[in-house]
Design a protein around this motif. Sequence first.
Motif, short mmCIF file in Angstrom:
data_model
loop_
_atom_site.label_atom_id
_atom_site.label_comp_id
_atom_site.label_asym_id
_atom_site.label_seq_id
_atom_site.Cartn_x
_atom_site.Cartn_y
_atom_site.Cartn_z
N VAL A 1 33.36 89.40 -70.70
CA VAL A 1 34.06 89.18 -69.20
C VAL A 1 35.01 90.00 -68.94
CG1 VAL A 1 35.63 87.76 -68.21
CG2 VAL A 1 34.04 86.51 -69.58
N GLY A 2 35.66 90.89 -69.94
CA GLY A 2 36.59 91.83 -69.57
C GLY A 2 37.27 92.42 -70.98
N GLU B 1 38.65 93.02 -65.67
CA GLU B 1 37.35 92.69 -65.56
C GLU B 1 36.47 93.81 -65.15
OE1 GLU B 1 36.34 88.10 -64.78
OE2 GLU B 1 37.62 88.86 -63.08
#
Length: 206
Positions: free
Chosen positions: A177-178, A65
């Motif tokens: 989100v990542g 993240e």
Amino acid sequence: MSETAPTPAPAPKRRSTFLRDLVIIVVAALLASFLVKAYLVRSFWIPSGSMENTLMINDRVLVNELVPKVAPLRRGDVIVFRDPGGWLGPGMGDDLVKRVIGLPGDTVACCDARGRLSVNGHAVDEPYVVLSRGSDRVVRDDFSVTVPAGALWVMGDNRYDSADSRVHGTVPEADVVGRAFVITWPAGRWSVLSRYGDEWDGVPAP
């Protein structure tokens, strides 16, 4: 002759110190675990076949993240992002996983004479793409798009069975989100996810 009684060892104090240190260690470990889970790494489950054969249904992946909050996104990254709206049907969850093909300002087009996709005029060999039987094209239909500022062009590796940016448009960078970086489950599929930098790093800036 009188005998002097030995001084008793301060065992209770040592025990209390040990218990205090143990509590501190346990609390610190739990806090570190929470912070890692909340802010650094999360686990996601793969519900569809749009990223086959890189990711299979029911795979679990770990997602960093810190990308793109701290480290930048790069072409070829496999990312998890929140549904910008209309990508998922009812009961399908809130997150999706695709590969970054175009960064802001990039022109993504397909296909050249060899069926390859190009970014900023540079043809990219994509060994991870699942081709349709009897075809050497990485997608069925030709397209050309310039990615707007603050957005990403994403596609599944299973291009003939992936509703991605070709259908829904670009993804806001803010919805990322990542970056997925490893498959953790099932055990037999444990592997590090590659962005195929040898291919993608040759793409020129827009």
